[in-house]
Design an enzyme around this catalytic site. Sequence first.
Site, PDB file in Angstrom:
ATOM      1  N   SER A  22     -10.482 -44.129   2.119  1.00 39.43           N
ATOM      2  CA  SER A  22     -10.149 -43.526   0.804  1.00 39.43           C
ATOM      3  C   SER A  22     -11.378 -43.448  -0.095  1.00 39.43           C
ATOM      4  O   SER A  22     -11.288 -43.064  -1.261  1.00 39.43           O
ATOM      5  CB  SER A  22      -9.054 -44.344   0.117  1.00 39.43           C
ATOM      6  OG  SER A  22      -9.415 -45.706   0.065  1.00 39.43           O
ATOM      7  N   ASN A 108      -3.950 -55.190  -1.959  1.00 39.26           N
ATOM      8  CA  ASN A 108      -2.659 -54.637  -2.388  1.00 39.26           C
ATOM      9  C   ASN A 108      -2.401 -54.874  -3.876  1.00 39.26           C
ATOM     10  O   ASN A 108      -1.972 -53.965  -4.590  1.00 39.26           O
ATOM     11  CB  ASN A 108      -1.517 -55.226  -1.548  1.00 39.26           C
ATOM     12  CG  ASN A 108      -1.687 -54.915  -0.067  1.00 39.26           C
ATOM     13  OD1 ASN A 108      -2.598 -54.164   0.303  1.00 39.26           O
ATOM     14  ND2 ASN A 108      -0.841 -55.485   0.769  1.00 39.26           N
ATOM     15  N   THR A 153      15.749 -13.984 -28.156  1.00 35.65           N
ATOM     16  CA  THR A 153      16.528 -14.672 -27.117  1.00 35.65           C
ATOM     17  C   THR A 153      16.603 -13.649 -25.991  1.00 35.65           C
ATOM     18  O   THR A 153      16.635 -12.435 -26.268  1.00 35.65           O
ATOM     19  CB  THR A 153      17.944 -15.054 -27.587  1.00 35.65           C
ATOM     20  OG1 THR A 153      18.636 -13.873 -27.939  1.00 35.65           O
ATOM     21  CG2 THR A 153      17.914 -16.005 -28.786  1.00 35.65           C
ATOM     22  N   HIS A 154      16.598 -14.109 -24.778  1.00 39.18           N
ATOM     23  CA  HIS A 154      16.576 -13.203 -23.605  1.00 39.18           C
ATOM     24  C   HIS A 154      15.389 -12.242 -23.666  1.00 39.18           C
ATOM     25  O   HIS A 154      15.450 -11.157 -23.096  1.00 39.18           O
ATOM     26  CB  HIS A 154      17.878 -12.408 -23.497  1.00 39.18           C
ATOM     27  CG  HIS A 154      19.109 -13.243 -23.633  1.00 39.18           C
ATOM     28  ND1 HIS A 154      19.750 -13.833 -22.575  1.00 39.18           N
ATOM     29  CD2 HIS A 154      19.800 -13.640 -24.743  1.00 39.18           C
ATOM     30  CE1 HIS A 154      20.793 -14.523 -23.006  1.00 39.18           C
ATOM     31  NE2 HIS A 154      20.843 -14.433 -24.322  1.00 39.18           N
ATOM     32  N   SER A 275     -12.796  -6.972 -15.365  1.00 36.95           N
ATOM     33  CA  SER A 275     -12.439  -6.562 -14.009  1.00 36.95           C
ATOM     34  C   SER A 275     -13.660  -5.968 -13.340  1.00 36.95           C
ATOM     35  O   SER A 275     -14.484  -5.331 -13.989  1.00 36.95           O
ATOM     36  CB  SER A 275     -11.318  -5.521 -14.079  1.00 36.95           C
ATOM     37  OG  SER A 275     -11.360  -4.664 -12.952  1.00 36.95           O
ATOM     38  N   LYS A 281     -11.035  -3.506 -19.010  1.00 38.39           N
ATOM     39  CA  LYS A 281     -10.233  -4.716 -19.005  1.00 38.39           C
ATOM     40  C   LYS A 281     -10.823  -5.897 -19.762  1.00 38.39           C
ATOM     41  O   LYS A 281     -12.018  -6.147 -19.716  1.00 38.39           O
ATOM     42  CB  LYS A 281     -10.025  -5.168 -17.558  1.00 38.39           C
ATOM     43  CG  LYS A 281      -9.111  -4.267 -16.775  1.00 38.39           C
ATOM     44  CD  LYS A 281      -7.688  -4.446 -17.209  1.00 38.39           C
ATOM     45  CE  LYS A 281      -6.776  -4.491 -16.012  1.00 38.39           C
ATOM     46  NZ  LYS A 281      -5.476  -5.009 -16.390  1.00 38.39           N
ATOM     47  N   ASN A 283      -8.962  -9.450 -19.640  1.00 38.97           N
ATOM     48  CA  ASN A 283      -7.709 -10.065 -19.185  1.00 38.97           C
ATOM     49  C   ASN A 283      -7.527 -11.491 -19.696  1.00 38.97           C
ATOM     50  O   ASN A 283      -8.497 -12.217 -19.900  1.00 38.97           O
ATOM     51  CB  ASN A 283      -7.688 -10.072 -17.646  1.00 38.97           C
ATOM     52  CG  ASN A 283      -7.598  -8.671 -17.068  1.00 38.97           C
ATOM     53  OD1 ASN A 283      -6.906  -7.820 -17.619  1.00 38.97           O
ATOM     54  ND2 ASN A 283      -8.309  -8.442 -15.983  1.00 38.97           N
ATOM     55  N   GLU A 288      -3.472 -17.369 -17.912  1.00 38.49           N
ATOM     56  CA  GLU A 288      -2.871 -17.252 -16.572  1.00 38.49           C
ATOM     57  C   GLU A 288      -3.196 -18.474 -15.720  1.00 38.49           C
ATOM     58  O   GLU A 288      -2.344 -18.972 -14.974  1.00 38.49           O
ATOM     59  CB  GLU A 288      -3.387 -15.988 -15.879  1.00 38.49           C
ATOM     60  CG  GLU A 288      -2.833 -14.722 -16.504  1.00 38.49           C
ATOM     61  CD  GLU A 288      -3.541 -13.467 -16.003  1.00 38.49           C
ATOM     62  OE1 GLU A 288      -2.863 -12.476 -15.764  1.00 38.49           O
ATOM     63  OE2 GLU A 288      -4.774 -13.483 -15.843  1.00 38.49           O
ATOM     64  N   TYR A 315       3.952 -53.334   0.544  1.00 41.35           N
ATOM     65  CA  TYR A 315       2.861 -52.375   0.627  1.00 41.35           C
ATOM     66  C   TYR A 315       2.899 -51.633   1.962  1.00 41.35           C
ATOM     67  O   TYR A 315       3.117 -52.236   3.017  1.00 41.35           O
ATOM     68  CB  TYR A 315       1.493 -53.074   0.473  1.00 41.35           C
ATOM     69  CG  TYR A 315       0.352 -52.076   0.540  1.00 41.35           C
ATOM     70  CD1 TYR A 315      -0.078 -51.416  -0.606  1.00 41.35           C
ATOM     71  CD2 TYR A 315      -0.261 -51.761   1.758  1.00 41.35           C
ATOM     72  CE1 TYR A 315      -1.086 -50.463  -0.538  1.00 41.35           C
ATOM     73  CE2 TYR A 315      -1.264 -50.813   1.832  1.00 41.35           C
ATOM     74  CZ  TYR A 315      -1.679 -50.162   0.681  1.00 41.35           C
ATOM     75  OH  TYR A 315      -2.663 -49.229   0.744  1.00 41.35           O
ATOM     76  N   GLN A 320      -1.709 -45.219  -0.399  1.00 46.17           N
ATOM     77  CA  GLN A 320      -3.062 -44.731  -0.668  1.00 46.17           C
ATOM     78  C   GLN A 320      -3.044 -43.251  -1.068  1.00 46.17           C
ATOM     79  O   GLN A 320      -3.946 -42.772  -1.736  1.00 46.17           O
ATOM     80  CB  GLN A 320      -3.910 -44.940   0.587  1.00 46.17           C
ATOM     81  CG  GLN A 320      -5.324 -44.433   0.479  1.00 46.17           C
ATOM     82  CD  GLN A 320      -6.157 -44.895   1.662  1.00 46.17           C
ATOM     83  OE1 GLN A 320      -6.384 -46.088   1.834  1.00 46.17           O
ATOM     84  NE2 GLN A 320      -6.606 -43.973   2.484  1.00 46.17           N
ATOM     85  N   LYS A 323      -3.405 -41.407  -4.949  1.00 45.66           N
ATOM     86  CA  LYS A 323      -4.549 -41.251  -5.859  1.00 45.66           C
ATOM     87  C   LYS A 323      -5.040 -39.836  -6.096  1.00 45.66           C
ATOM     88  O   LYS A 323      -5.310 -39.454  -7.237  1.00 45.66           O
ATOM     89  CB  LYS A 323      -5.718 -42.102  -5.357  1.00 45.66           C
ATOM     90  CG  LYS A 323      -5.489 -43.562  -5.606  1.00 45.66           C
ATOM     91  CD  LYS A 323      -6.549 -44.391  -4.931  1.00 45.66           C
ATOM     92  CE  LYS A 323      -5.990 -45.727  -4.528  1.00 45.66           C
ATOM     93  NZ  LYS A 323      -4.763 -45.651  -3.697  1.00 45.66           N
TER      94      LYS A 323
HETATM   95  N1  ARG Z   1      -7.124 -48.077  -0.028  1.00 50.12           N
HETATM   96  C1  ARG Z   1      -5.842 -48.684  -0.157  1.00 50.12           C
HETATM   97  C2  ARG Z   1      -4.957 -47.945  -1.152  1.00 50.12           C
HETATM   98  O1  ARG Z   1      -5.453 -47.151  -1.825  1.00 50.12           O
HETATM   99  C3  ARG Z   1      -5.953 -50.101  -0.647  1.00 50.12           C
HETATM  100  C4  ARG Z   1      -6.154 -51.042   0.453  1.00 50.12           C
HETATM  101  C5  ARG Z   1      -4.933 -51.674   0.959  1.00 50.12           C
HETATM  102  N2  ARG Z   1      -5.085 -51.591   2.354  1.00 50.12           N
HETATM  103  C6  ARG Z   1      -4.447 -52.337   3.235  1.00 50.12           C
HETATM  104  N3  ARG Z   1      -4.716 -52.136   4.443  1.00 50.12           N
HETATM  105  N4  ARG Z   1      -3.617 -53.270   2.864  1.00 50.12           N
HETATM  106  O2  ARG Z   1      -3.776 -48.183  -1.233  1.00 50.12           O
END
Ligand code: ARG
Length: 464
Positions: A22, A108, A153-154, A275, A281, A283, A288, A315, A320, A323
């Site tokens: 990660s 964790n 409305t509408h 454009s 144009k 725009n 958007e 956990y 993971q 994120k």
């Molecule tokens: N990179 C993991 C996460 O984002 C945290 C590590 C926990 N990993 C584990 N093998 N217990 O959740």
Amino acid sequence: MKLWGGRFEKETEEFVHAFSSSLSFDHRLVPYDIAVSQAHALALQECGVLSRDEAESITTALREIGDEIEGGDLDLGGDEDIHTTVERKLVERLGDTGAKLRAARSRNDQVAADLRLFLKDACKVMERHLLVLMRTILEQASMHLDTLMPGFTHLQPAQPVLLAHHLLAYFEMFRRDLERMEEARRLQDRCPLGSGALAGVTFSLERESIAERLGFSAVTANSMDAVSDRDFAADFLYACCMAAVHLSRLAEEIVLWSTPYFAFVELDEAYTTGSSIMPQKANPDVAELVRGKTGRIFGHLVALFTMLKGLPLTYNRDLQEDKEGIFDTCDQLASMLEVMARSLAAARFNVVRMKEAAEEGHANATDLADYLVRKGLPFLQAHDSAGRLVRHCLDRGIGLEELPLQDYRDVQPMVDEDVFECLVLEACVAARDLPGGTAPGRVERALGEAKDWLEAAFAARSRG
Ligand code: ARG
């Protein structure tokens, strides 16, 4: 470096390592990971696992590592995640002393703490952006306290309103978003450290003081919940989704209003794009894109929900996956709020065109029906008579205010000259004189209250 490996006879397949790492995204947690580790070092000192000197050298080294990474010297190596990288660097500096920090914690509870801290800050950033956008809305509203426009409305002309009233509707939406963001921040404000991998830890950590050091106002109640809970992330994403809904609705109106057919608003050229083939144009791409990016933010909430729904306690590595969606939401929503505030500040409303549009479409027909009610007619009959009079107007291509008195009397003999007074747009607006209504006095008061509220909100934030 790995934080595990003793029981393994084989090296991890390179592909598996790449698949599961990660580090490419969780390096954004660095400042929080450092703070969490420093608080943990102090807690380990308090319960006798680290000497005072060891704890001090660890906290100092962690600060240097943080500065180094923040300063751009990433050297992220091939680690599994940011927690490993920070710890590798610590061990490279301090040897065995650095290796002692892993006692009484797990990634964790660590990652849950990092993410809660990250999100508390992210909420504050969004709150700030929301306030700036709200200030822009109030500035525009102040300039349009007497600008008449058709309310819809509408998407059909309904009743005349003040542009300031329309704009203040968005102020209310963003005010609720701010409250949701504050509520998300309140729910994030629990420290999971001390939960360990899932069951708590065998050292007597002072959980309350760790929490206090990190600026949390309380600790989580159940270690198993604490390491597997991501509700606080979903709360944040939901608050972001609602803000994006509101931005997207505003964006949609800007797109519509800037067409030559509406021509209610003229966008500043600096906030439009051209454009490659059609030279004429300019725009509304900014609006958007705001509307378009909203879908992707919804996607992040749905992805998180879907990821969570089948997880057994506690956990699981699936977590993971929380994120990237969170980081992307933060980046996208912050820029959407900012660009909307800037382009709205630079936009010019076409007050003449808006008034003309309010005069089209018989938007004063409800006022005619209400007039008849005041003359004693039950509303259902009044509605029917007013509808017939609108029909006459449609046949002749005129407005209700242009229809001769005799035509009114042919439908309802009780109609007098004074009917024309209540058909004037200014009178229609002024007549809606109750809290929340579009009468100029009410809107002015609402604007004043909104301004006071906004100033107080800014002031509360600058006090911290
Ligand atoms: N990179 C993991 C996460 O984002 C945290 C590590 C926990 N990993 C584990 N093998 N217990 O959740």
